[in-house]
Motif scaffolding. Structure first.
Motif, mmCIF file in Angstrom:
data_model
loop_
_atom_site.group_PDB
_atom_site.id
_atom_site.type_symbol
_atom_site.label_atom_id
_atom_site.label_comp_id
_atom_site.label_asym_id
_atom_site.label_seq_id
_atom_site.Cartn_x
_atom_site.Cartn_y
_atom_site.Cartn_z
ATOM 1 N N UNK A 1 8.824 11.587 -9.238
ATOM 2 C CA UNK A 1 7.913 12.372 -9.913
ATOM 3 C C UNK A 1 6.608 12.423 -9.134
ATOM 4 N N UNK A 2 6.048 13.513 -9.171
ATOM 5 C CA UNK A 2 4.739 13.709 -8.438
ATOM 6 C C UNK A 2 3.694 12.745 -8.775
ATOM 7 N N UNK A 3 3.631 12.305 -10.165
ATOM 8 C CA UNK A 3 2.533 11.518 -10.641
ATOM 9 C C UNK A 3 2.392 10.362 -9.835
ATOM 10 N N UNK A 4 3.665 9.791 -9.290
ATOM 11 C CA UNK A 4 3.726 8.483 -8.855
ATOM 12 C C UNK A 4 3.355 8.564 -7.216
ATOM 13 N N UNK A 5 2.851 9.677 -6.797
ATOM 14 C CA UNK A 5 2.065 9.715 -5.516
ATOM 15 C C UNK A 5 0.883 8.734 -5.563
ATOM 16 N N UNK B 1 5.382 -4.417 -20.700
ATOM 17 C CA UNK B 1 5.444 -2.934 -19.967
ATOM 18 C C UNK B 1 4.108 -2.438 -19.702
ATOM 19 N N UNK B 2 3.797 -2.297 -18.740
ATOM 20 C CA UNK B 2 2.302 -1.828 -18.194
ATOM 21 C C UNK B 2 2.408 -1.116 -17.230
ATOM 22 N N UNK B 3 1.439 -0.526 -16.735
ATOM 23 C CA UNK B 3 1.108 0.463 -15.559
ATOM 24 C C UNK B 3 1.733 -0.231 -14.296
ATOM 25 N N UNK B 4 2.184 0.270 -13.168
ATOM 26 C CA UNK B 4 2.554 1.618 -13.116
ATOM 27 C C UNK B 4 3.965 1.942 -13.820
ATOM 28 N N UNK C 1 0.844 -1.195 -0.211
ATOM 29 C CA UNK C 1 -0.055 -0.061 -0.013
ATOM 30 C C UNK C 1 0.808 1.197 0.056
ATOM 31 N N UNK C 2 2.118 1.159 -0.294
ATOM 32 C CA UNK C 2 3.011 2.412 -0.307
ATOM 33 C C UNK C 2 2.755 3.036 -1.607
ATOM 34 N N UNK C 3 3.196 4.268 -1.873
ATOM 35 C CA UNK C 3 3.055 4.937 -3.127
ATOM 36 C C UNK C 3 4.629 4.833 -4.106
ATOM 37 N N UNK C 4 4.288 4.471 -5.331
ATOM 38 C CA UNK C 4 5.612 4.629 -6.287
ATOM 39 C C UNK C 4 6.632 5.405 -5.978
#
Ligand code: MF3
Ligand code: CO
Ligand code: CO
Length: 272
Positions: free
Chosen positions: A197-201, A187-190, A152-155
Motif C-alpha cells: 500500500x502506498x501509504x506505507x512509504x 495495536x498502534x501505528x504503524x 530506516x526502511x519504509x514499511x
C-alpha cells in the motif's frame, strides 16, 4: 551551526529507545514464545480449541501475566484459533482438532504492561498437499518480510517482498487484515500491510519501533468474508485454505530483533 535533528526523531511512530523499555518488550516477547512452546505438544488431533484456550489462560496467569485478547474489544477468549478456511480471529470452541486440519494459534500476553504477540500454524496429523503448501507459503512469507526490513526502511518494503513471493507461488495475500505496531498497547501505528500500500512509504522503521509481521496467505483469492455473527471469525471469501505466521519484532540500530523466537517451534528454513 544549525542543529541537526537526529534522524530517528523524524519518524512520528511510537519508539522505545531506553534499555528499560526494550527489555520490557523483550520479556513480553520471550514469555509469549514460552507460552507457544508450552501449548505446542498439546496441539494434536482430539483436543478441542477450548481446551487449548484454557491451558493458555492457566499458563499465563500461573506466571503472573495477563491474557491480552480476553476482553479486548469484547473478544471472549485467551487465544485465537483459526482453522482451515478461517483467516484470523477464530474463537476457540468445542470442536476437536482432527487429522488433516491446519490451525493457527495466535497468542498475545501482557507482561508488566508490555504486549507480546505471535502466531503459528500447526498441521494436524497427515494433511493434504495443498494444506502443506499454504502453510509453507505463509511461513516463508513471514521470513521474507523479516529479511525485507532494515533500520530506516519504509514499511512498504514488507508488502512488496511478500506480495512478489506470493504472486510467484500463486497464493492470495490478505489485504483486509494486517500487522501492527505494538508496545504498551496491543495495536498502534504503524499498520503493517502485507501488500504494498502506498501509504506505507512514509512509515519509517527507525530504531525503537516495535511491530508485528503476520502475513495471512490464501490458497485461492485474497478476499475475506465479513466477520461471522460471533463478531470475529473471518473466513476466506472463496472457501479456500488460509495460513498465517506472526512474529513480534523490534527494530534496533543493528537490524530487526525478533522478540518471539520459540525454542521448539519451526526455525527459519523449516520444511513442513
Ligand atoms: N493477535 C491478533 C493480532 O495478531 C489480534 C487478536 S485480537 C482478538 O493482532 F481480540 F481477536 F484477540
Ligand atoms: Co498481531
Ligand atoms: Co497475533
Amino acid at each position: 551551526m544549525k542543529r541537526m535533528v537526529p534522524l530517528r526523531r523524524r519518524s512520528g511512530l511510537p519508539q522505545y529507545n531506553t534499555d528499560e523499555e526494550r527489555d520490557g518488550l523483550r520479556a513480553a516477547g520471550h514469555f509469549n514464545a514460552e507460552l507457544l512452546d508450552f501449548l505446542r505438544p498439546h496441539v494434536q488431533s482430539g483436543i478441542t480449541t477450548d481446551q487449548l484456550d484454557a491451558k493458555a489462560e492457566e499458563f499465563t496467569r500461573d506466571h503472573g501475566h495477563i491474557p491480552a485478547c480476553l476482553g479486548y474489544n469484547g473478544y471472549p477468549k485467551t487465544i485465537c484459533s483459526s482453522l482451515n478456511d478461517v483467516v484470523c480471529h477464530g474463537i476457540p470452541n468445542d470442536r476437536e482438532l482432527r487429522n488433516g486440519d491446519i490451525v493457527n494459534i495466535d497468542c498475545t500476553t501482557i507482561v508488566d504492561g508490555w504486549f507480546g504477540d505471535q502466531s503459528e500454524t500447526f498441521l494436524i496429523g497427515e494433511v493434504s498437499a495443498d494444506a502443506k503448501r499454504i502453510t509453507q507459503g505463509a511461513f516463508d512469507a513471514l521470513w521474507i518480510g523479516i529479511h525485507a526490513v532494515h533500520p530506516f526502511c519504509a514499511v512498504i518494503e514488507i508488502g512488496k517482498a511478500i506480495t512478489k513471493f506470493a504472486r510467484e507461488q500463486g497464493f492470495g495475500v490478505v489485504e483486509n487484515y494486517q500487522g501492527h505496531g505494538i508496545g504498551r498497547k496491543f495495536h498502534q501505528e504503524p499498520g503493517i500491510p502485507h501488500v504494498p500500500f502506498r501509504r506505507s512509504r512514509s512509515d519509517i522503521l527507525v530504531p525503537g519501533v516495535s511491530f508485528t509481521i503476520e502475513p495471512m496467505l490464501n490458497l485461492g483469492a485474497a478476499g475475506t468474508k465479513p466477520p461471522l455473527d460471533d463478531g470475529w471469525t473471518v473466513l476466506t471469501e472463496d472457501g479456500s485454505l488460509s495460513a498465517q505466521f506472526e512474529h513480534h519484532i523490534l527494530m534496533t540500530e543493528e537490524g530487526p530483533e525478533i522478540l518471539t523466537l520459540t525454542k521448539n517451534g519451526p526455525k527459519e528454513g523449516h520444511r513442513f
